[in-house]
Design a protein around this motif. Structure first.
Motif, PDB file in Angstrom:
ATOM      1  N   ASN A 176      15.651  37.253  53.088  1.00 26.10           N
ATOM      2  CA  ASN A 176      15.092  38.137  54.117  1.00 26.10           C
ATOM      3  C   ASN A 176      15.227  39.620  53.775  1.00 26.10           C
ATOM      4  N   LYS A 177      15.840  39.905  52.625  1.00 22.85           N
ATOM      5  CA  LYS A 177      15.918  41.294  52.180  1.00 22.85           C
ATOM      6  C   LYS A 177      14.573  41.723  51.596  1.00 22.85           C
ATOM      7  N   LYS A 178      14.237  42.994  51.743  1.00 22.07           N
ATOM      8  CA  LYS A 178      12.955  43.495  51.252  1.00 22.07           C
ATOM      9  C   LYS A 178      12.846  43.364  49.739  1.00 22.07           C
ATOM     10  N   SER A 179      13.990  43.475  49.058  1.00 22.73           N
ATOM     11  CA  SER A 179      13.978  43.430  47.589  1.00 22.73           C
ATOM     12  C   SER A 179      13.869  41.997  47.052  1.00 22.73           C
ATOM     13  N   PHE A 180      13.955  40.996  47.945  1.00 23.55           N
ATOM     14  CA  PHE A 180      13.952  39.607  47.478  1.00 23.55           C
ATOM     15  C   PHE A 180      12.546  39.195  47.050  1.00 23.55           C
ATOM     16  N   ASP A 181      12.446  38.558  45.879  1.00 27.17           N
ATOM     17  CA  ASP A 181      11.162  38.080  45.357  1.00 27.17           C
ATOM     18  C   ASP A 181      11.083  36.573  45.617  1.00 27.17           C
ATOM     19  N   LEU A 182      10.427  36.185  46.694  1.00 26.44           N
ATOM     20  CA  LEU A 182      10.356  34.774  47.078  1.00 26.44           C
ATOM     21  C   LEU A 182       9.570  33.960  46.060  1.00 26.44           C
ATOM     22  N   LYS A 183       8.506  34.548  45.531  1.00 30.39           N
ATOM     23  CA  LYS A 183       7.686  33.802  44.568  1.00 30.39           C
ATOM     24  C   LYS A 183       8.503  33.458  43.322  1.00 30.39           C
ATOM     25  N   GLU A 184       9.281  34.411  42.849  1.00 29.10           N
ATOM     26  CA  GLU A 184      10.136  34.169  41.678  1.00 29.10           C
ATOM     27  C   GLU A 184      11.179  33.095  41.989  1.00 29.10           C
ATOM     28  N   ALA A 185      11.761  33.144  43.207  1.00 30.19           N
ATOM     29  CA  ALA A 185      12.748  32.141  43.608  1.00 30.19           C
ATOM     30  C   ALA A 185      12.116  30.752  43.675  1.00 30.19           C
ATOM     31  N   LEU A 186      10.891  30.662  44.206  1.00 24.60           N
ATOM     32  CA  LEU A 186      10.207  29.371  44.294  1.00 24.60           C
ATOM     33  C   LEU A 186       9.870  28.817  42.916  1.00 24.60           C
TER      34      LEU A 186
END
Length: 511
Positions: free
Chosen positions: A371-381
């Motif tokens: 939920n942090k702005k710096s988090f890259d969800l696509k990279e995590a997925l």
């Protein structure tokens, strides 16, 4: 903390304010540190618009502060005061360090003079005496008299005039007294004080430990107040909010807008159902349940943009609601990943009993901080997809089965990566089922402890969903108890304006 259903109390809410003040100002001995520790609810009243003076604004601010603090103490079992200092390398920390060093260096130079100068030392002893006295419980007369007698500043001044002040003896008495009054957690600090030889350093450390003891005292007071606050919290919060509303008549504007949006959502839903039902009477006015309206509003908080200001009646639980939303977002992704994986390769892994838990263990660490702005969800997925393929292939190999083809692996990782896309069908499906579970939870009577049936696709996160659902229902049910009368007035005006107008006219004519 689980919410009690017996929140209403028969004690007058004003007694809470008086008790809170007296408890905060009371002094406690070591025995206190170690011990284990209504009138009718006020109804919301309407106020005509008025000009707010600065004093009234400050009064409302104090009420808001007391209201939020009391709520936090009562509902957050982990709430406590921590002793924090400025970071050592910060500007404020550097300034503080310089000022303190200058003070203690000056004191040392005074005590090293011939004859010694005791003015500053006497002021320190006077301050220490007041702090020690503040730790005493009412009725601790013997130790109170002893402290006043030993740390009698008039006597110390007379001794100073004859150069006969026994500073080491006074410091030793202070340390021994602190040892009697402190919490057990400070015993090691007291031992270190006794091992300090330099008198100036000793005085400096005494003040440091006294500061820690003040924090211990405040936390003990908080712990002691919590059961009383919890028992009286419904009446207290409602009374405090009424005071804020009287000082600031606009204090329900955001709440009114929140409820109005919920009504519009329900009207839209009823309209869609009517248009899809043949033979429905489109001319009749739709009947909307106030409970459904309110529950729909609470559900919106799970998808609320917390960059916007939350409704006034929910300010005290804003942090908790935001944390719930963030955890639900994380669980939603895990459920999506599990559903996609099971649909594509589930048949090959049907004999692996803990495969769902393996998926969760893979996903959770990679979704930390999503939920942090710096988090890259696509990279995590993408990383989750790679690890799942590796885990599936390993499991298949161990059982002598062929591993996933390159095409299957590519499709699996692609579908997992597409979760991030807006209106993703899998994500939308899981989101609807989470909303269905939460809606079913709010529809249960508050006294009913069982959970509703978990919708399909959420079994992988069932334990976490039930835990978060319990927290969410507790927040909502308690909020309804406190602010129900305010919500009822708003709903009456918005849903039944004619009735509300007639009531207002009747009240005006009777006056």
């Amino acid at each position: 903390m689980p919410l009690n259903d017996d929140q209403n109390s028969d004690s007058d809410s004003s007694r809470l304010s008086e008790s809170t003040a007296s408890s905060s100002d009371s002094e406690y001995s070591r025995q206190s540190f170690n011990s284990d520790s209504s009138s009718k609810p006020s109804s919301p009243a309407s106020s005509p618009p008025k000009v707010i003076t600065f004093d009234e604004l400050m009064a409302a601010t104090r009420n808001l502060s007391n209201w939020t603090l009391a709520h936090e103490i009562a509902v957050n079992a982990n709430f406590c005061i921590k002793h924090e200092d400025y970071p050592q390398n910060s500007f404020a920390g550097t300034v503080k360090q310089i000022v303190h060093k200058a003070f203690w260096d000056h004191l040392e130079s005074e005590l090293n003079e011939d004859p010694p100068e005791y003015n500053h030392a006497i002021k320190l002893f006077e301050e220490i005496k007041e702090i020690l006295l503040s730790f005493l419980t009412p009725g601790a007369n013997r130790i109170h008299n002893q402290i006043c007698e030993v740390l009698d500043t008039d006597l110390i001044r007379q001794q100073a005039e004859h150069n006969a002040v026994d500073i080491p003896g006074l410091a030793n008495y202070i340390i021994n007294t602190m040892g009697k009054l402190c919490a057990p957690i400070r015993d090691n600090d007291i031992k270190q004080l006794k091992a300090t030889d330099n008198i100036v350093e000793l005085l400096r450390q005494i003040f440091h430990v006294l500061d820690l003891m003040k924090v211990d005292m405040a936390n003990y007071t908080i712990k002691s107040l919590r059961p009383y606050l919890w028992h009286n919290l419904v009446d207290y919060e409602r009374t405090k909010f009424q005071e804020i509303l009287e000082e600031t008549p606009s204090a329900l504007n955001l709440t009114t807008e929140w409820i109005k949006e919920s009504i519009e959502d329900e009207l839209s839903s009823v309209s869609d159902e009517s248009s899809s039902s043949p033979g429905a009477d489109s001319s009749s006015k739709p009947i909307i349940s106030p409970t459904l309206v309110l529950n729909n509003g609470y559900l919106k908080l799970l998808q609320w943009d917390y960059c916007k200001t939350i409704p006034e009646t929910l300010i005290t639980d804003e942090v908790r609601l935001q944390e719930l939303r963030e955890k639900l977002n994380q669980l939603k992704v895990i459920a999506c990943v599990s559903l996609i994986t099971n649909n594509m390769v589930g048949a090959a892994l049907v004999d692996v009993p803990d495969f769902a838990d393996q998926l969760k263990r893979i996903s959770l660490p990679l979704l930390e901080g999503m939920n942090k702005k710096s988090f890259d969800l696509k990279e995590a997925l993408n990383a989750i997809g790679v690890q799942i393929c590796s885990t599936v292939n390993k499991s298949l190999s161990e059982r002598g089965l062929p591993t996933l083809s390159e095409e299957t692996q590519s499709n699996l990782m692609g579908q997992i990566a597409h979760i991030v896309e807006k209106n993703n069908p899998v994500c939308s499906l899981i989101d609807k089922r989470i909303q269905l579970f939460m809606r079913s939870l709010l529809a249960l009577p508050s006294f009913q402890k069982c959970m509703p049936t978990m919708p399909g696709g959420l079994s992988v996160i069932q334990r976490e969903m039930e835990f978060l659902g319990s927290q969410y229902a507790s927040i909502v049910n308690f909020n309804k108890k406190v602010y129900g009368p305010f919500y009822a007035n708003i709903l009456r005006k918005l849903l039944f304006p004619e009735t509300a107008m007639e009531k207002t006219e009747a009240e005006t004519s009777s006056n």
